[in-house]
Design an enzyme around this catalytic site. Structure first.
Site, PDB file in Angstrom:
ATOM      1  N   ALA A  70      -6.329  -7.019  -7.142  1.00  0.00           N
ATOM      2  CA  ALA A  70      -6.151  -6.120  -8.289  1.00  0.00           C
ATOM      3  C   ALA A  70      -4.671  -6.138  -8.641  1.00  0.00           C
ATOM      4  CB  ALA A  70      -6.595  -4.715  -7.906  1.00  0.00           C
ATOM      5  N   GLY A 116      -9.012  -7.707  -4.312  1.00  0.00           N
ATOM      6  CA  GLY A 116     -10.014  -7.812  -5.375  1.00  0.00           C
ATOM      7  C   GLY A 116     -10.448  -9.240  -5.656  1.00  0.00           C
ATOM      8  N   GLU A 119     -12.976  -9.908  -3.089  1.00  0.00           N
ATOM      9  CA  GLU A 119     -14.124  -9.049  -3.447  1.00  0.00           C
ATOM     10  C   GLU A 119     -14.891  -9.649  -4.622  1.00  0.00           C
ATOM     11  OE1 GLU A 119     -11.494  -5.584  -3.540  1.00  0.00           O
ATOM     12  OE2 GLU A 119     -12.932  -4.592  -2.219  1.00  0.00           O
ATOM     13  N   GLU A 139      -5.444  -4.891   1.747  1.00  0.00           N
ATOM     14  CA  GLU A 139      -5.163  -3.577   1.151  1.00  0.00           C
ATOM     15  C   GLU A 139      -4.454  -2.604   2.085  1.00  0.00           C
ATOM     16  OE1 GLU A 139      -7.893  -5.317   0.615  1.00  0.00           O
ATOM     17  OE2 GLU A 139      -8.550  -5.110  -1.459  1.00  0.00           O
TER      18      GLU A 139
HETATM   19  N1  COA Z   1      -0.825  -7.794  -8.467  1.00  0.00           N
HETATM   20  C1  COA Z   1       0.187  -7.954  -9.343  1.00  0.00           C
HETATM   21  N2  COA Z   1       1.001  -9.010  -9.333  1.00  0.00           N
HETATM   22  C2  COA Z   1       0.779  -9.950  -8.400  1.00  0.00           C
HETATM   23  C3  COA Z   1      -0.229  -9.847  -7.448  1.00  0.00           C
HETATM   24  C4  COA Z   1      -1.069  -8.703  -7.515  1.00  0.00           C
HETATM   25  N3  COA Z   1      -2.100  -8.520  -6.683  1.00  0.00           N
HETATM   26  N4  COA Z   1      -0.181 -10.909  -6.635  1.00  0.00           N
HETATM   27  C5  COA Z   1       0.832 -11.671  -7.068  1.00  0.00           C
HETATM   28  N5  COA Z   1       1.425 -11.089  -8.132  1.00  0.00           N
HETATM   29  C6  COA Z   1       2.579 -11.586  -8.904  1.00  0.00           C
HETATM   30  C7  COA Z   1       3.882 -11.385  -8.172  1.00  0.00           C
HETATM   31  O1  COA Z   1       4.346 -10.060  -8.342  1.00  0.00           O
HETATM   32  C8  COA Z   1       4.740 -12.416  -8.847  1.00  0.00           C
HETATM   33  O2  COA Z   1       5.103 -11.923 -10.118  1.00  0.00           O
HETATM   34  P1  COA Z   1       6.646 -12.080 -10.634  1.00  0.00           P
HETATM   35  O3  COA Z   1       6.867 -13.560 -10.655  1.00  0.00           O
HETATM   36  O4  COA Z   1       6.605 -11.468 -11.994  1.00  0.00           O
HETATM   37  O5  COA Z   1       7.495 -11.379  -9.619  1.00  0.00           O
HETATM   38  C9  COA Z   1       3.772 -13.563  -9.093  1.00  0.00           C
HETATM   39  O6  COA Z   1       2.458 -12.982  -9.069  1.00  0.00           O
HETATM   40  C10 COA Z   1       3.831 -14.655  -8.048  1.00  0.00           C
HETATM   41  O7  COA Z   1       3.610 -14.065  -6.779  1.00  0.00           O
HETATM   42  P2  COA Z   1       4.629 -14.215  -5.529  1.00  0.00           P
HETATM   43  O8  COA Z   1       4.423 -13.038  -4.644  1.00  0.00           O
HETATM   44  O9  COA Z   1       5.990 -14.470  -6.034  1.00  0.00           O
HETATM   45  O10 COA Z   1       4.054 -15.541  -4.878  1.00  0.00           O
HETATM   46  P3  COA Z   1       4.192 -15.974  -3.343  1.00  0.00           P
HETATM   47  O11 COA Z   1       3.752 -17.395  -3.290  1.00  0.00           O
HETATM   48  O12 COA Z   1       5.519 -15.611  -2.799  1.00  0.00           O
HETATM   49  O13 COA Z   1       3.106 -15.077  -2.560  1.00  0.00           O
HETATM   50  C11 COA Z   1       0.973 -13.995  -2.244  1.00  0.00           C
HETATM   51  C12 COA Z   1       1.735 -15.216  -2.818  1.00  0.00           C
HETATM   52  C13 COA Z   1      -0.476 -14.101  -2.712  1.00  0.00           C
HETATM   53  C14 COA Z   1       1.021 -14.024  -0.710  1.00  0.00           C
HETATM   54  C15 COA Z   1       1.626 -12.691  -2.757  1.00  0.00           C
HETATM   55  O14 COA Z   1       1.730 -12.767  -4.178  1.00  0.00           O
HETATM   56  C16 COA Z   1       0.855 -11.443  -2.439  1.00  0.00           C
HETATM   57  O15 COA Z   1       0.879 -10.983  -1.305  1.00  0.00           O
HETATM   58  N6  COA Z   1       0.182 -10.832  -3.440  1.00  0.00           N
HETATM   59  C17 COA Z   1      -0.499  -9.581  -3.310  1.00  0.00           C
HETATM   60  C18 COA Z   1      -1.777  -9.735  -2.542  1.00  0.00           C
HETATM   61  C19 COA Z   1      -2.435  -8.378  -2.324  1.00  0.00           C
HETATM   62  O16 COA Z   1      -1.965  -7.518  -1.613  1.00  0.00           O
HETATM   63  N7  COA Z   1      -3.608  -8.198  -2.960  1.00  0.00           N
HETATM   64  C20 COA Z   1      -4.390  -7.029  -2.814  1.00  0.00           C
HETATM   65  C21 COA Z   1      -4.126  -6.081  -3.917  1.00  0.00           C
HETATM   66  S1  COA Z   1      -5.063  -4.596  -3.700  1.00  0.00           S
END
Ligand code: COA
Length: 264
Positions: A70, A116, A119, A139
């Site tokens: 999400a 999500g 999910e 989460e």
């Molecule tokens: N919601 C909003 N933005 C998200 C996102 C999410 N769930 N997941 C990634 N993004 C965005 C990042 O903020 C970043 O945006 P920016 O460039 O404007 O700063 C962009 O996507 C790229 O992500 P980044 O974190 O820089 O890539 P990474 O390769 O370093 O890491 C992940 C990849 C997937 C490990 C990391 O993005 C992450 O942990 N995301 C969240 C996962 C999460 O907790 N999901 C559950 C949500 S309830």
């Protein structure tokens, strides 16, 4: 025939009676914001009513992510009530909607499927992952719990013990473990992922749409604690005998020809 319909956060392509839906926010790793949930819902409703669509494939754009969850930025300041709404609207419009959809939906998991995103994949009927895929429900790292069905569907797919471990540790698993645990049906190379999904749908589109729809309904009934799956099966099995597809399927078999199902 191929037709295209453009929306802001998703793209769709109809090919061989299969609608390929691509979630298209690659700069945010295809995170599901409110608008994307709405667009998915609209697309699903439209495809449900379109007789030319016999199955769906959902994937994420880019080579890195299916859906990274999400949209965290969007819910960062939500109240308790807004959090509850986020979850219930998502369940209603996308996650439960897909699970109970009348046509098979396949998730083509092409990279990160987190929160999500996993999910969404789990709400689909079948999952295929590319070898680079990483899956998890992180989460609790954010101080919340999975809210789009993850606490329920992960346990159904991988068993309670592994679901507890994945949810409370927030660990990601790779595609091979996901395959071993039954979370995905197949693992392919990234290049082959969509083709593998189309191989599966090519089998589905030759079958009776009426029977396929009924099978989805009855399988789901067994996971609904208000229903007795066996009783629903008896009822729906009986009803099958009244369908045009049944008459066509049996006639075609006896006449040694290919069935031409009309979905009636
Ligand atoms: N919601 C909003 N933005 C998200 C996102 C999410 N769930 N997941 C990634 N993004 C965005 C990042 O903020 C970043 O945006 P920016 O460039 O404007 O700063 C962009 O996507 C790229 O992500 P980044 O974190 O820089 O890539 P990474 O390769 O370093 O890491 C992940 C990849 C997937 C490990 C990391 O993005 C992450 O942990 N995301 C969240 C996962 C999460 O907790 N999901 C559950 C949500 S309830």
């Amino acid at each position: 025939m191929t037709t295209e319909m453009a929306l802001e956060n998703i793209t769709t392509e109809l090919k061989n009676e299969v609608l390929l839906i691509t979630i298209n926010r690659p700069d945010k790793l295809n995170a599901l914001n409110k608008q994307t949930i709405e667009e998915l819902h609209e697309t699903l409703v439209e495809a449900e009513n379109n007789k030319n669509v016999r199955a769906l494939i959902i994937t994420g754009s880019g080579a890195k992510a299916f859906v990274a969850g999400a949209d965290i930025a969007e819910f960062a300041n939500f109240s308790v009530e807004e959090g509850k709404q986020l979850s219930s609207i998502g369940h209603f419009k996308v996650f439960n909607f897909i699970e109970n959809y009348s046509k098979p939906v396949i998730a083509a998991v092409n990279g990160f499927a987190l929160g999500g995103g996993l999910e969404l994949a789990m709400a689909c009927h079948i999952r295929v992952a590319s070898a680079n895929a990483k899956m998890g429900l992180p989460e609790v790292s954010l101080g919340v719990i999975p809210g789009y069905g993850g606490t329920q569907r992960l346990a159904q797919l991988v068993g309670k013990g592994k679901a507890f471990e994945m949810i409370v540790t927030a660990d990601m698993i790779n595609a091979d473990d996901a395959f071993k645990w039954g979370l995905v049906n197949y693992v392919t190379t990234q290049e082959e992922l969509i083709n593998k999904c189309f191989d599966i749908t090519s089998k589905i589109v030759s079958k009776s749409p009426t029977a396929v729809k009924t099978a989805i309904k009855v399988i789901n009934a067994g996971y609904n604690n208000k229903q007795n799956g066996y009783e629903v099966e008896i009822e729906e099995f009986g009803k099958s005998f009244g369908s045009g597809d049944f008459k066509e399927g049996v006639s075609a078999f006896l006449e040694k020809r290919k069935a031409n199902f009309l979905g009636n």
